[in-house]
Design an enzyme around this catalytic site. Structure first.
Site, PDB file in Angstrom:
ATOM      1  N   ARG A 152      50.929 155.598 109.618  1.00  0.00           N
ATOM      2  CA  ARG A 152      49.804 155.716 110.552  1.00  0.00           C
ATOM      3  C   ARG A 152      49.515 154.325 111.076  1.00  0.00           C
ATOM      4  O   ARG A 152      49.427 153.371 110.301  1.00  0.00           O
ATOM      5  CB  ARG A 152      48.584 156.280 109.831  1.00  0.00           C
ATOM      6  CG  ARG A 152      47.312 156.119 110.626  1.00  0.00           C
ATOM      7  CD  ARG A 152      46.159 156.831 110.021  1.00  0.00           C
ATOM      8  NE  ARG A 152      46.249 158.266 110.263  1.00  0.00           N
ATOM      9  CZ  ARG A 152      45.231 159.106 110.117  1.00  0.00           C
ATOM     10  NH1 ARG A 152      44.057 158.676 109.702  1.00  0.00           N
ATOM     11  NH2 ARG A 152      45.374 160.394 110.377  1.00  0.00           N
ATOM     12  N   HIS A 156      49.300 163.040 116.881  1.00  0.00           N
ATOM     13  CA  HIS A 156      49.134 163.271 115.442  1.00  0.00           C
ATOM     14  C   HIS A 156      49.860 164.591 115.146  1.00  0.00           C
ATOM     15  O   HIS A 156      49.234 165.621 114.899  1.00  0.00           O
ATOM     16  CB  HIS A 156      47.634 163.358 115.126  1.00  0.00           C
ATOM     17  CG  HIS A 156      47.287 163.240 113.681  1.00  0.00           C
ATOM     18  ND1 HIS A 156      48.216 163.333 112.663  1.00  0.00           N
ATOM     19  CD2 HIS A 156      46.079 163.049 113.072  1.00  0.00           C
ATOM     20  CE1 HIS A 156      47.584 163.192 111.505  1.00  0.00           C
ATOM     21  NE2 HIS A 156      46.309 163.016 111.723  1.00  0.00           N
TER      22      HIS A 156
END
Ligand code: NCD
Length: 358
Positions: free
Chosen positions: A139, A172
């Protein structure tokens, strides 16, 4: 077969997301991703295969024998969880997914504790992880970094898979997978996801989960999308451009109550004020009409579902939590199963799990 080693970074980065897809697929040709970077890598067939595998893993894991079988599936692999942005659920569910499959993990959650603090570039850090691990789950606040690393590693002597667990304001993909899995399960015995109306509400401009889920929903027939937000935080043009191109019905709206009345699913999101250009910028926006509470709950149909990628602030009133239509807690757990399904598939274990005797 399109291979990352046959294309320069400049050529690759100039391709459309759809054209990038074949370069990111497993070389074995089973359609599953090798690098998982964005929602455009998943079509309906793949989504259904992943959801079926998630259901299968969930079932197998119920017995001790089954759980031990799963723990052996990837016991020979190590994964690096590299999270340079805050995370609770995405980090923990990927970690739990690795544990279900027996993968050993390492983690960096704060660049201040790694050599990045000494001035090492993120690219070099990731290259370092690839020396010790067999997969990188990452991330980053930097849009496009996961993609760049996927190309870099594919062209290195350790071409290990990258899994994007959130890239800036952009995408995402695994959150969208768990959202789709939740929708499929919610409407499983009620006629399925086709033909449904999904309402997105909140910060649609900077929420990466919205961009990824909006795209995944285009894989279903006649799903209408309604975007409800203050003008300043409305859905970006690139998201609606895809919907127009695909002939998907959508509405850009400002009245949550009106949208809830026609919704099958309401997807609430928080204000992403970490992206504010000036401190306090978001606080100046009137978001009071973009919250789901008792009044909205009363307007939602009996088969409707309320979703949220979480964390929430006050977009969903706590009084909704015990309602059977509140799906956000289940959504969280679904994330662990679908991520286990994805990771197993990336390493080529879809078929053996589906066919095992448990
Ligand atoms: C989301 C994210 O990080 O994009 N959270 C998550 O992964 N479950 C949404 C958010 O932070 O608002």
């Amino acid at each position: 077969m399109s291979k990352m080693t046959d294309i320069s970074w400049d050529e690759f980065s100039a391709l459309s997301l759809a054209d990038k897809r074949p370069y990111l697929a497993r070389p074995e040709g089973d359609g599953m991703p090798y690098h998982t970077l964005f929602a455009q890598q998943f079509d309906r067939e793949l989504l259904e295969r992943l959801c079926a595998l998630a259901n299968r893993i969930r079932f197998i894991n119920k017995s001790k024998e089954g759980a031990l079988y799963l723990k052996n599936v990837l016991a020979h692999k190590r994964a690096m969880l590299y999270f340079s942005q805050p995370s609770s659920r995405t980090f923990l569910s990927h970690l739990a997914a690795c544990q279900i499959l027996g993968i050993t993990t390492g983690e960096v959650r704060d660049a201040a504790t790694s050599s990045e603090f000494k001035g090492e570039s993120r690219e070099d850090s990731i290259r370092t992880f690839s020396s010790y691990f067999d997969m990188i789950i990452m991330r980053s606040p930097e849009q496009g970094l996961a993609e760049k690393m996927a190309w870099e590693l594919s062209n290195s002597s350790r071409p290990i898979p990258i899994l994007n667990a959130g890239s800036g304001k952009d995408q995402h993909p695994t959150q969208a997978l768990l959202d789709i899995y939740t929708l499929i399960r919610s409407f499983e015995k009620k006629g399925g996801v086709d033909g449904r109306t999904v309402v997105f509400c909140g910060d649609l401009k900077r929420g990466r989960t919205v961009r990824s889920l909006s795209y995944l929903l285009t894989n279903f027939r006649d799903v209408k999308q309604i975007f409800v937000a203050p003008d300043e935080l409305q859905v970006p043009g690139d998201v609606t451009a895809i919907l127009r191109e695909k002939g998907v019905k959508y509405e850009v709206a400002g009245d949550l109550k009106a949208a809830v009345k026609v919704a099958d699913a309401v997807y609430m999101t928080r204000i992403q004020d970490e992206w504010d250009n000036a401190k306090g910028e978001s606080a100046k926006i009137d978001t009071s009409r973009f919250k789901f509470g008792a009044e909205e709950l009363a307007l939602l149909g009996k088969d409707g579902v309320i979703m949220h990628p979480l964390p929430r602030r006050d977009e969903i009133a706590v009084c909704c939590d015990r309602d059977p239509r509140a799906m956000y807690w289940r959504q969280m757990r679904n994330g662990m199963w679908i991520r286990a399904a994805l990771i197993a598939s990336v390493f080529g274990f879809e078929k053996s799990i589906m066919d095992c005797g448990y």
